[in-house]
Design a protein around this motif. Structure first.
Motif, short mmCIF file in Angstrom:
data_model
loop_
_atom_site.label_atom_id
_atom_site.label_comp_id
_atom_site.label_asym_id
_atom_site.label_seq_id
_atom_site.Cartn_x
_atom_site.Cartn_y
_atom_site.Cartn_z
N ASP A 1 -7.74 3.31 0.31
CA ASP A 1 -9.03 3.41 0.99
C ASP A 1 -9.97 2.30 0.55
O ASP A 1 -10.71 1.75 1.36
N LYS A 2 -9.94 1.97 -0.74
CA LYS A 2 -10.80 0.89 -1.26
C LYS A 2 -10.43 -0.45 -0.62
O LYS A 2 -11.30 -1.20 -0.17
N ILE A 3 -9.14 -0.74 -0.55
CA ILE A 3 -8.68 -2.00 0.03
C ILE A 3 -8.98 -2.04 1.52
O ILE A 3 -9.54 -3.02 2.03
N LEU A 4 -8.63 -0.99 2.23
CA LEU A 4 -8.83 -0.96 3.67
C LEU A 4 -10.32 -0.92 4.03
O LEU A 4 -10.72 -1.43 5.08
N GLY A 5 -11.14 -0.36 3.14
CA GLY A 5 -12.57 -0.32 3.38
C GLY A 5 -13.24 -1.68 3.29
O GLY A 5 -14.37 -1.86 3.73
N ASN A 6 -12.54 -2.65 2.72
CA ASN A 6 -13.06 -4.01 2.61
C ASN A 6 -12.52 -4.93 3.70
O ASN A 6 -12.64 -6.15 3.60
N SER B 1 -12.64 -2.95 10.62
CA SER B 1 -12.11 -1.65 11.04
C SER B 1 -10.85 -1.81 11.87
O SER B 1 -9.92 -1.01 11.77
N ARG B 2 -10.78 -2.84 12.68
CA ARG B 2 -9.60 -3.09 13.50
C ARG B 2 -8.38 -3.41 12.63
O ARG B 2 -7.31 -2.88 12.83
N ALA B 3 -8.55 -4.30 11.66
CA ALA B 3 -7.44 -4.67 10.77
C ALA B 3 -6.99 -3.47 9.96
O ALA B 3 -5.79 -3.23 9.80
N ALA B 4 -7.94 -2.69 9.45
CA ALA B 4 -7.60 -1.51 8.67
C ALA B 4 -6.84 -0.49 9.52
O ALA B 4 -5.86 0.11 9.06
N GLU B 5 -7.27 -0.33 10.76
CA GLU B 5 -6.59 0.60 11.67
C GLU B 5 -5.15 0.15 11.93
O GLU B 5 -4.23 0.97 11.94
N LEU B 6 -4.95 -1.15 12.13
CA LEU B 6 -3.60 -1.66 12.36
C LEU B 6 -2.70 -1.43 11.15
O LEU B 6 -1.53 -1.05 11.29
N ARG C 1 -3.13 0.94 8.85
CA ARG C 1 -2.88 2.39 8.78
C ARG C 1 -1.78 2.80 9.75
O ARG C 1 -0.92 3.61 9.43
N ASP C 2 -1.83 2.22 10.96
CA ASP C 2 -0.78 2.51 11.95
C ASP C 2 0.58 2.06 11.45
O ASP C 2 1.58 2.77 11.60
N ASP C 3 0.63 0.87 10.83
CA ASP C 3 1.88 0.37 10.27
C ASP C 3 2.41 1.30 9.18
O ASP C 3 3.60 1.60 9.11
N LEU C 4 1.50 1.78 8.34
CA LEU C 4 1.89 2.70 7.26
C LEU C 4 2.47 4.00 7.82
O LEU C 4 3.47 4.52 7.30
N GLU C 5 1.83 4.53 8.85
CA GLU C 5 2.31 5.78 9.45
C GLU C 5 3.67 5.60 10.11
O GLU C 5 4.50 6.51 10.06
N ALA C 6 3.90 4.44 10.70
CA ALA C 6 5.15 4.20 11.41
C ALA C 6 6.28 3.78 10.46
O ALA C 6 7.46 3.87 10.82
N LEU D 1 0.81 -1.21 0.00
CA LEU D 1 0.00 0.00 0.00
C LEU D 1 0.85 1.26 0.00
O LEU D 1 0.37 2.34 -0.36
N LYS D 2 2.09 1.13 0.38
CA LYS D 2 3.00 2.27 0.42
C LYS D 2 3.11 2.92 -0.95
O LYS D 2 3.26 4.12 -1.05
N GLY D 3 2.98 2.16 -2.00
CA GLY D 3 3.18 2.69 -3.33
C GLY D 3 1.92 2.92 -4.13
O GLY D 3 1.98 3.16 -5.32
N CYS D 4 0.76 2.86 -3.51
CA CYS D 4 -0.47 3.04 -4.28
C CYS D 4 -1.14 4.36 -3.96
O CYS D 4 -0.78 5.05 -3.00
N SER D 5 -2.15 4.69 -4.74
CA SER D 5 -2.87 5.94 -4.55
C SER D 5 -3.70 5.86 -3.26
O SER D 5 -4.10 4.77 -2.83
N PRO D 6 -3.99 7.01 -2.66
CA PRO D 6 -4.85 7.02 -1.46
C PRO D 6 -6.23 6.41 -1.74
O PRO D 6 -6.80 5.74 -0.87
#
Length: 81
Positions: free
Chosen positions: A22-27, A30-35, A37-42, A13-18
């Protein structure tokens, strides 16, 4: 290889468009998507070749699962009813 390693998705996901992220994480849950997102930020910078290789590995797994009829990949040219 039977599946995708857990650490592969944030890297890919680091190399894809927002919008795609969002489409991938939206599927996901919410807990997995949040984790993820946290990994991406860190996560610090990642080599483009690493991102591309990881994306290719995920695509290969998806195609294999589609060949095994375990998932359905809908292409833009596919008519759905």
């Amino acid at each position: 290889m039977t599946g995708v390693q857990t650490c592969a998705l944030p890297i890919s996901l680091k190399g894809c468009s927002p919008e795609l992220a969002d489409k991938i994480l939206g599927n996901m849950s919410s807990r997995a998507a949040e984790l993820i997102r946290d990994d991406l930020e860190a996560m610090g910078p990642v080599r483009l070749s690493t991102v591309e290789n990881t994306q290719q590995e995920i695509a290969q797994v998806a195609l294999r699962l589609a060949d095994e009829d375990r998932i359905t990949i809908v292409r833009p040219s596919d008519a759905m009813v």
